[in-house]
Design a protein around this motif. Structure first.
Motif, short mmCIF file in Angstrom:
data_model
loop_
_atom_site.label_atom_id
_atom_site.label_comp_id
_atom_site.label_asym_id
_atom_site.label_seq_id
_atom_site.Cartn_x
_atom_site.Cartn_y
_atom_site.Cartn_z
N PRO A 88 4.24 5.25 4.07
CA PRO A 88 3.67 6.60 4.10
C PRO A 88 3.96 7.43 2.85
O PRO A 88 3.29 8.42 2.59
N ARG A 89 4.98 7.04 2.07
CA ARG A 89 5.26 7.74 0.81
C ARG A 89 6.05 6.79 -0.08
O ARG A 89 6.66 5.81 0.39
N PHE A 90 6.04 7.10 -1.39
CA PHE A 90 6.76 6.22 -2.31
C PHE A 90 8.24 6.57 -2.36
O PHE A 90 8.63 7.71 -2.58
N ALA A 91 9.05 5.57 -2.14
CA ALA A 91 10.49 5.63 -2.38
C ALA A 91 10.86 4.26 -2.93
O ALA A 91 10.48 3.23 -2.34
N ALA A 92 11.56 4.22 -4.05
CA ALA A 92 11.83 2.96 -4.73
C ALA A 92 12.54 1.97 -3.81
O ALA A 92 12.17 0.79 -3.75
N LYS A 93 13.53 2.43 -3.08
CA LYS A 93 14.30 1.53 -2.21
C LYS A 93 13.39 0.90 -1.16
O LYS A 93 13.44 -0.33 -0.94
N ASP A 94 12.57 1.71 -0.50
CA ASP A 94 11.68 1.19 0.55
C ASP A 94 10.63 0.25 -0.03
O ASP A 94 10.26 -0.75 0.60
N THR A 95 10.14 0.56 -1.21
CA THR A 95 9.12 -0.28 -1.83
C THR A 95 9.70 -1.64 -2.21
O THR A 95 9.08 -2.68 -1.97
N LEU A 96 10.89 -1.64 -2.80
CA LEU A 96 11.54 -2.91 -3.13
C LEU A 96 11.80 -3.75 -1.88
O LEU A 96 11.60 -4.97 -1.86
N LYS A 97 12.26 -3.09 -0.83
CA LYS A 97 12.54 -3.79 0.43
C LYS A 97 11.26 -4.40 1.00
O LYS A 97 11.26 -5.54 1.50
N GLY A 121 0.83 -1.21 0.00
CA GLY A 121 0.00 0.00 0.00
C GLY A 121 0.85 1.24 0.00
O GLY A 121 1.01 1.90 1.04
N VAL A 122 1.40 1.58 -1.17
CA VAL A 122 2.19 2.80 -1.28
C VAL A 122 1.44 3.87 -2.06
O VAL A 122 1.71 5.06 -1.90
N LEU A 123 0.47 3.48 -2.90
CA LEU A 123 -0.42 4.47 -3.48
C LEU A 123 -1.18 5.15 -2.33
O LEU A 123 -1.66 4.47 -1.42
N PRO A 124 -1.31 6.46 -2.33
CA PRO A 124 -1.95 7.14 -1.19
C PRO A 124 -3.43 6.84 -1.07
O PRO A 124 -4.17 6.92 -2.03
N PHE A 125 -3.86 6.50 0.16
CA PHE A 125 -5.25 6.13 0.40
C PHE A 125 -6.23 7.25 0.07
O PHE A 125 -7.40 6.98 -0.21
N PHE A 126 -5.78 8.49 0.14
CA PHE A 126 -6.71 9.58 -0.15
C PHE A 126 -7.16 9.55 -1.61
O PHE A 126 -8.20 10.10 -1.97
N HIS A 127 -6.38 8.89 -2.49
CA HIS A 127 -6.71 8.82 -3.91
C HIS A 127 -7.68 7.66 -4.13
O HIS A 127 -7.54 6.59 -3.55
N LYS A 187 6.88 -10.64 1.31
CA LYS A 187 6.53 -11.55 0.21
C LYS A 187 5.22 -11.10 -0.43
O LYS A 187 4.23 -11.84 -0.51
N ALA A 188 5.24 -9.86 -0.91
CA ALA A 188 4.04 -9.23 -1.47
C ALA A 188 3.51 -10.00 -2.66
O ALA A 188 4.27 -10.52 -3.48
N THR A 189 2.18 -10.06 -2.76
CA THR A 189 1.53 -10.72 -3.88
C THR A 189 1.02 -9.74 -4.92
O THR A 189 0.78 -10.12 -6.06
N ALA A 190 0.84 -8.48 -4.54
CA ALA A 190 0.29 -7.49 -5.47
C ALA A 190 0.87 -6.12 -5.19
O ALA A 190 1.18 -5.79 -4.04
N LEU A 191 0.97 -5.32 -6.23
CA LEU A 191 1.50 -3.96 -6.12
C LEU A 191 0.76 -3.05 -7.11
O LEU A 191 1.18 -2.89 -8.25
N PRO A 192 -0.36 -2.46 -6.71
CA PRO A 192 -1.01 -1.46 -7.57
C PRO A 192 -0.14 -0.21 -7.63
O PRO A 192 0.46 0.20 -6.62
N GLY A 193 -0.06 0.39 -8.80
CA GLY A 193 0.78 1.57 -8.94
C GLY A 193 0.48 2.34 -10.21
O GLY A 193 -0.51 2.08 -10.90
#
Length: 573
Positions: free
Chosen positions: A292-301, A264-270, A307-313
């Motif tokens: 709380p915000r998108f950063a490529a490094k944090d998202t990859l981590k 859940g990196v897409l902002p919930f307000f959207h 073991k994420a199954t989905a990534l809406p973006g």
């Protein structure tokens, strides 16, 4: 599968195609029983009480815990005088506070007003004045608290409820955050009765929550549209709209029984995230690993850690992940599907992302006015490149004449896309908008999307362009996306935006703005010389401007409005 020629396959009413050749699981012509968001949430809490609902940087909260706090938050709002229909503004990043405030306020009968953490004070003031919200729930992040406090001091709102960003972190991370990053925590006064701590309210609240008669047709969210010009309008999304769209999104998943761990990196307000990340995951009993915000490094981590199954973006997000050096060492094996929305998905990006990660990247389409999602490509089928797939179940789309929506389009020509379905909004808050926002159809009332589209013989929808983005060049209609598609064929071009700029002779001329791939070389003049011979005479650009970066919205969608304002200011100077 490859799309057939555009003009020869355009159909205006493909209902027979969707009944007989539907690509998504199940049937297309489905009816969804209306329900409320608190009902949907309560059903999942009952089924999955001890499952983790949220993972916030490693700290997990169960469905039972979120429900416990949400009920008490709703009771606290009632104790402060909130009654059914009052508006509550959520000015929050993706933190557990959002879920507690969202479901708690809805349980109390309130209407949620989602507010972007990147809005200026002027934009926030407009939303508060337009919606009539008198309570804002925000965070102790200095920028957010500062804007919210300014609204309070100006008399625009009556009360602030403040959540603690660090309070949800695991114990060690919380201590380190407060020790080394204390400047990132706002100094919130304790003696001001207008300002209360969210968790203090939750702790002091007395239950039970007073029962509120909430109907599916009641407004649940006032969701403001961005738009390219003018002030945003608040789309009134009902409980029935939101719960139907969550079920529609779940229905296109061919494997709903598999573990569901969504980033859940897409902002919930959207609205995209509100439906595809928040409500759809709650419906499925899944877990949201929120950032709380998108950063490529944090998202990859995070993908690897949970073991994420989905990534809406959005497309720019996927590009950023590919560009990051940690991408090569990230384990993507758990990732099944990524849904791309909010902007067109370049096929080169789709192919590269799928090759690197092994996950399916599918393009979808939606609008604020339809609670998030209208159509999507299939998860387990090749689909048709460059299309938005077929509509989600229970959704009817048609093409109408762009100049007269009461008529069908000229045979074989693109038309304006109109949408009917249980997710279509009730209207705009306060009667904003135009009489022409809806059009009467043989089966009811359809929303005009403002998008120009074709529907091919397989029932796949292709967005050609936005009517409001159209450029009028000496009487000819030029659609920016047609020029952008050509630009994306150039190996040096990473991102592209085309807008209309004032021209003394033609009225308007197209102008392109691009960024280049890392290590690529190219000037505006060389790109213009390459581009224009591939375009019709009326489509040829006046210039190509090469920039280090292009403006984007909070969700990462390329944004035209800043460039339009910049060019208008130049012309007026």
């Amino acid at each position: 599968m490859n799309p057939s020629p555009l003009r020869s396959e355009t159909v205006t009413d493909p209902t027979d195609i969707w009944r007989s050749r539907y690509i998504h699981p199940g049937a297309w012509d489905v009816t969804y029983v209306p329900m409320t968001l608190p009902e949907m949430f309560a059903a999942s809490v009952k089924r999955f009480p001890d499952r983790p609902l949220t993972d916030f940087l490693g700290a997990k909260l169960s469905y039972r815990r979120i429900a416990h706090d949400a009920e008490r938050f709703g009771a606290a709002l009632q104790a402060q005088g909130l009654v059914k229909g009052d508006r509550v503004g959520l000015f929050l990043p993706n933190v557990p506070d959002y879920l507690i405030a969202y479901y708690g306020a809805l349980m109390a009968g309130a209407i949620i007003v989602n507010m972007s953490p990147l809005y200026s004070l002027e934009e926030l003031t407009h939303q508060i004045e337009n919606s009539g919200a008198r309570i804002i729930v925000t965070s102790d992040v200095p920028q957010l608290y500062g804007h919210a406090r300014a609204l309070l001091d100006a008399g625009s709102v009556d009360r602030l409820i403040i959540g603690s960003l660090s309070g949800w972190l695991p114990v060690i991370k919380r201590a380190l955050f407060r020790l080394f990053r204390s400047t990132e925590i706002a100094a919130v006064p304790t003696g001001d009765s207008r300002i209360r701590s969210l968790m203090t309210l939750v702790g002091e609240a007395s239950l039970p929550l007073a029962p509120v008669a909430i109907a599916p047709d009641d407004v649940a969210l006032i969701q403001y549209t961005g738009g390219t010009t003018g002030l945003p309008k608040g789309a009134m999304l009902t409980h029935a709209n939101m719960t139907a769209n969550a079920r529609q999104v779940r229905a296109i998943d061919p494997h709903p029984e598999l573990p569901d761990r969504i980033v859940g990196v897409l902002p919930f307000f959207h609205v995209f995230a509100n439906t595809c990340v928040l409500n759809r995951t709650v419906l499925s009993g899944g877990m949201i690993a929120m950032l709380p915000r998108f950063a490529a490094k944090d998202t990859l981590k995070t993908i690897q850690r949970v073991k994420a199954t989905a990534l809406p973006g959005v497309p720019t997000m996927y590009q950023s992940l590919l560009d990051h050096p940690d991408c090569a060492k990230t384990d993507f094996r758990s990732l099944r599907v990524c849904i791309s929305g909010a902007a067109p998905l370049a096929q080169t990006l789709k192919g590269k992302f799928e090759a690197v990660t092994g996950a399916k990247l599918v393009e979808g389409y939606g609008l604020t006015e339809v609670a998030g999602v209208v159509a999507c490509n299939p998860y387990d089928d090749p689909g048709v490149d460059g299309t938005i797939g077929q509509p989600v179940p229970g959704t009817l789309v048609r093409l109408v004449n762009r100049d007269d929506p009461t008529m069908p389009p000229v045979a074989g020509e693109p038309g304006e896309l109109v949408v009917e379905g249980p997710q279509v909004m009730a209207g705009y808050w306060g009667g904003a908008g135009r009489d022409g926002d809806f059009v009467t159809t043989p089966t009811g009332r359809a929303l005009r999307t403002g998008d120009v589209a074709t529907i091919d013989g397989q029932g796949y929808i292709r967005i050609v362009d936005r009517l409001k983005d159209m450029i009028a060049v000496g009487g000819f209609k030029v659609f920016p996306s047609q020029i952008e598609r050509v630009l994306y064929r150039h190996p040096a071009v990473k991102e592209a935006i085309v807008i209309g700029i004032p021209d003394a002779y033609y009225g308007e001329m197209p102008k392109a703005f691009v960024t280049l791939n890392e290590g690529a070389d190219g000037s505006g003049e060389t790109l213009k010389a390459w581009l224009n011979p591939q375009l019709g005479k009326h489509e040829r650009v006046a210039a190509v401007d090469v920039r280090m970066e292009l403006p984007k919205t909070l969700v990462g969608k390329l944004s035209r409005k800043e460039l339009i304002a910049e060019e208008r200011a130049k012309a007026a100077a």
